[in-house]
Design an enzyme around this catalytic site. Structure first.
Site, PDB file in Angstrom:
ATOM      1  CG  HIS A 205      -2.059  -0.918   1.111  1.00 45.03           C
ATOM      2  ND1 HIS A 205      -2.583  -1.597   2.178  1.00 45.03           N
ATOM      3  CD2 HIS A 205      -2.781  -1.288   0.040  1.00 45.03           C
ATOM      4  CE1 HIS A 205      -3.587  -2.339   1.764  1.00 45.03           C
ATOM      5  NE2 HIS A 205      -3.730  -2.170   0.474  1.00 45.03           N
ATOM      6  CD  GLU A 443      -6.052 -14.999 -15.222  1.00 45.86           C
ATOM      7  OE1 GLU A 443      -5.179 -14.175 -14.916  1.00 45.86           O
ATOM      8  OE2 GLU A 443      -7.166 -15.021 -14.674  1.00 45.86           O
ATOM      9  CG  ASP A 467      -2.338 -15.162 -12.663  1.00 47.09           C
ATOM     10  OD1 ASP A 467      -1.567 -15.534 -11.762  1.00 47.09           O
ATOM     11  OD2 ASP A 467      -3.299 -14.405 -12.453  1.00 47.09           O
ATOM     12  CB  CYS A 514      -5.757  -6.758 -18.944  1.00 46.72           C
ATOM     13  SG  CYS A 514      -6.188  -8.404 -18.378  1.00 46.72           S
TER      14      CYS A 514
HETATM   15  C1  PEP Z   1      -2.874 -11.204 -15.084  1.00 48.81           C
HETATM   16  O1  PEP Z   1      -2.828 -12.283 -14.504  1.00 48.81           O
HETATM   17  O2  PEP Z   1      -2.106 -10.887 -15.993  1.00 48.81           O
HETATM   18  C2  PEP Z   1      -3.872 -10.184 -14.703  1.00 48.81           C
HETATM   19  C3  PEP Z   1      -4.043  -9.113 -15.427  1.00 48.81           C
HETATM   20  O3  PEP Z   1      -4.568 -10.350 -13.570  1.00 48.81           O
HETATM   21  P1  PEP Z   1      -3.958 -10.244 -12.077  1.00 48.81           P
HETATM   22  O4  PEP Z   1      -2.634  -9.549 -12.192  1.00 48.81           O
HETATM   23  O5  PEP Z   1      -4.942  -9.470 -11.304  1.00 48.81           O
HETATM   24  O6  PEP Z   1      -3.858 -11.673 -11.666  1.00 48.81           O
HETATM   25 MG    MG Z   2      -4.426 -12.973 -13.297  1.00 52.94          MG
END
Ligand code: PEP
Ligand code: MG
Length: 589
Positions: A205, A443, A467, A514
């Site tokens: 944080h 992922e 992931d 993402c």
């Molecule tokens: C990812 O796994 O790339 C993702 C965007 O989700 P998180 O980082 O929240 O697992």
């Molecule tokens: Mg993820």
């Protein structure tokens, strides 16, 4: 003058700070341990409750100072981030009301007949041990929150509180073993040029706050407090995670030039906010933002996001005694959709589990990343999952809301979550809009292998590379001992991304990304080459990636991509890209 010391840590917030060091020397608290009589128990409980009240007043003051400074002419992106910081302080305030913590300590005073400090310390250790035994990064950070709040109460009990900010008003660089979010908030509007801590991770944080406040910071610098003296000239390089104590004049001059360059670059990049992300040969890409808190939607707009590509809704479930009900979720989701309208917002259903765990669903798992996470948890707690789906469907009436499922491993699982969504829709009847686009994250390696089949069942894919890399290369994404193996340039990762893109394209659905790969400028040529039309990232990364896209042509990027997909090692791939576009990384074109 003593020798120059150069140390490496984790870059927590970008920028360069040069100035005198202020060392926040918090001598270790010695906890008095005393047995008391039954007759004294009430007095001890009163002392503890007074210290709790004092702590509450201090935290509320920090929160108010934050909101006051947010009205005082800071940039709007900073102002909005302050809301997030207030949420963190709220979470700490909530801990002061948490029965298992404060009531637990008063029970120890009355039951075991011990003094307030001893009881509080025992309770803190109990909770921290419990969190540590759950053995993952998220819990370790929550254990830190217990420390931040508990130590504040202890200091109030013992009568010593240390100010982080120097009342003299002399600009300084703060060094500390650790800083709580509340302490970091003391830096708002103060003369803190930057800070460096021994503890901390990029996702703590405190780091999130530093980024939002625009304060350069390096964390995780082991034993730095022992190497620095108050008043030493120091340099904090938040871009590279470097700290230099007592630099020579030449190094200071060099860093002043770098600081100037960094500031100019930021300004220049931000000025492209309203320009499209279009390659030199005219191919248009869309840059979206990832957000964790509703207030970040406005920050995303500040940085030129054309939509939200990933709203990590699980953050709404964390740091609170009970889950948000349908009404609360609906209100939050509606606010975000309306703030972004008419732009799209992709809501990822909660990805709780692994490193993001709520105390409301905590369970002990040996391998949490491979355990009850995301939709697995949702399918086990169907009514909790349906509550979120209902809230999302209702909010969809107020803008372009899209729903995305995380951690999908195959078609069977996807059908199960879709049927739950259909059930939520039936329950809502006319309140649910007819059309809501539904997508899934790619992922897991298994999802890549069956991407062609998944593509028949959804409107879009979003590739979660954080992931995907973790599971493809079998590297815990939060474990620094194996971090050297974690690379997006690995041929297996690139092939997995390419397979997904091809499967999506063959089915005619949208493919976005993402995960962290989307915000790595060196990878932009490959993503452009593969034709991933939407890239979603932290708001602050958008200007850099846009600049990168604008410097390359897709035809050239396709050539590099073809060559890269033919190579055998991560090093060869990285070298190839550097050879082609390394010179463009300074964005001076
Ligand atoms: C990812 O796994 O790339 C993702 C965007 O989700 P998180 O980082 O929240 O697992
Ligand atoms: Mg993820």
């Amino acid at each position: 003058m003593s020798k120059t010391v150069r140390m490496r840590g984790i870059s927590a917030s970008p920028g360069i700070a040069i100035g005198p060091a202020r060392v926040v020397d918090r001598e270790k608290i010695k906890i008095p341990r005393m047995r008391i009589t039954g007759a004294d128990a009430k007095d001890e409980i009163d002392r503890l409750m007074e210290a709790v009240t004092e702590s509450r007043t201090q935290l509320e003051a920090a929160r108010d100072m934050l909101s006051k400074s947010s009205n005082g002419g800071l940039s709007s992106s900073n102002r909005l981030s302050h809301d997030d910081h207030s949420l963190i302080l709220e979470a700490h305030l909530m801990m002061l009301r948490d029965d298992s913590f404060i009531r637990g300590a008063t029970d120890l005073i009355a039951g075991d007949l011990i003094n307030a400090e001893w009881a509080l310390a025992r309770k803190m250790n109990e909770i921290k041990d419990m969190l540590a035994n759950l053995g993952d990064a998220y819990f370790q950070e929550r254990a830190q929150d217990v420390d931040f709040v508990g130590v504040r109460i202890l200091r109030n009990l013992l009568g010593h509180v240390t100010a982080i900010v120097d009342e003299s008003g002399i600009p300084c660089v703060v060094f500390a073993d650790n800083l709580s979010p509340a302490e970091t908030s003391q830096m708002v509007g103060a003369t803190v040029l930057g800070f460096c801590t021994e503890a901390g991770t990029r996702t703590s944080h405190t780091a999130i706050m530093a980024q939002a406040l625009g304060i350069p910071a390096v964390v995780g610098v082991e034993n730095v407090s022992e190497r620095v003296n108050a008043g030493d000239t120091v340099i904090i390089d938040g871009n590279d995670g470097v700290v230099i104590i007592r630099p020579d004049v030449k190094t200071v001059d060099d860093y002043r030039v770098r600081a100037q360059h960094h500031a100019e670059l930021e300004k220049k990049l931000l000025s492209t906010r309203d320009e499209p992300a279009v390659t030199r040969d005219g191919v248009r890409f869309s840059l979206y933002s990832n957000i964790e808190f509703p207030a970040e939607a406005a920050m995303a707009l500040d940085y030129g996001a054309e939509g939200i590509g990933l709203y990590r809704t699980e953050f709404l479930y964390l740091d609170r005694p009970s889950f948000p009900d349908e009404e609360e979720q609906f209100r939050v989701y509606r606010t975000v959709v309306e703030a972004m309208a008419p732009r799209p917002v992709v809501f990822r259903t909660f990805d709780l589990g692994a490193d993001k765990v709520s105390s409301n669903v905590s369970q002990h798992e040996i391998n949490p990343a491979l355990g009850l996470r995301a939709i697995r948890l949702g399918l086990k707690n169907r009514s909790m999952f349906k509550t979120q789906l209902r809230a999302l469907l209702r909010a969809a009436a107020f803008g372009d809301l899209r729903i995305m499922f995380p951690m999908i491993s195959g078609v069977g699982e996807l059908r199960q979550v879709k049927s739950l969504l259909a059930e939520a829709r039936r329950e809502l009847g006319a309140e649910a809009p007819e059309q809501v686009r539904v997508g899934c994250m790619i992922e897991l390696p298994s999802a890549v292998f069956v991407a062609d089949r998944l593509a028949e069942e959804v409107d879009f894919f979003s590739i979660g590379t954080n992931d995907l890399i973790q599971y493809s290369l079998a590297i815990d994404r939060g474990n620094d001992h194996v971090a050297y193996l974690y690379t997006p340039f690995h041929p297996a990762v690139l092939r997995a991304v390419w397979m997904t893109v091809k499967a999506g394209r063959a089915a005619g659905i949208g493919v976005s990304m993402c995960g962290g790969m989307a915000s790595e400028p060196l990878l932009t040529p490959l993503l452009v080459g593969m034709g991933i039309e939407t890239l979603s990232m932290a708001p602050t990364s958008i200007p850099t990636i846009k600049a990168m896209i604008r410097t390359i042509s897709q035809a050239e990027a396709q050539k590099v991509t073809r060559e890269a997909l033919d190579l055998a090692t991560a090093v060869e791939i990285e070298d190839l890209i550097r050879r082609h576009v390394g010179d463009k990384l300074n964005f001076d074109v």
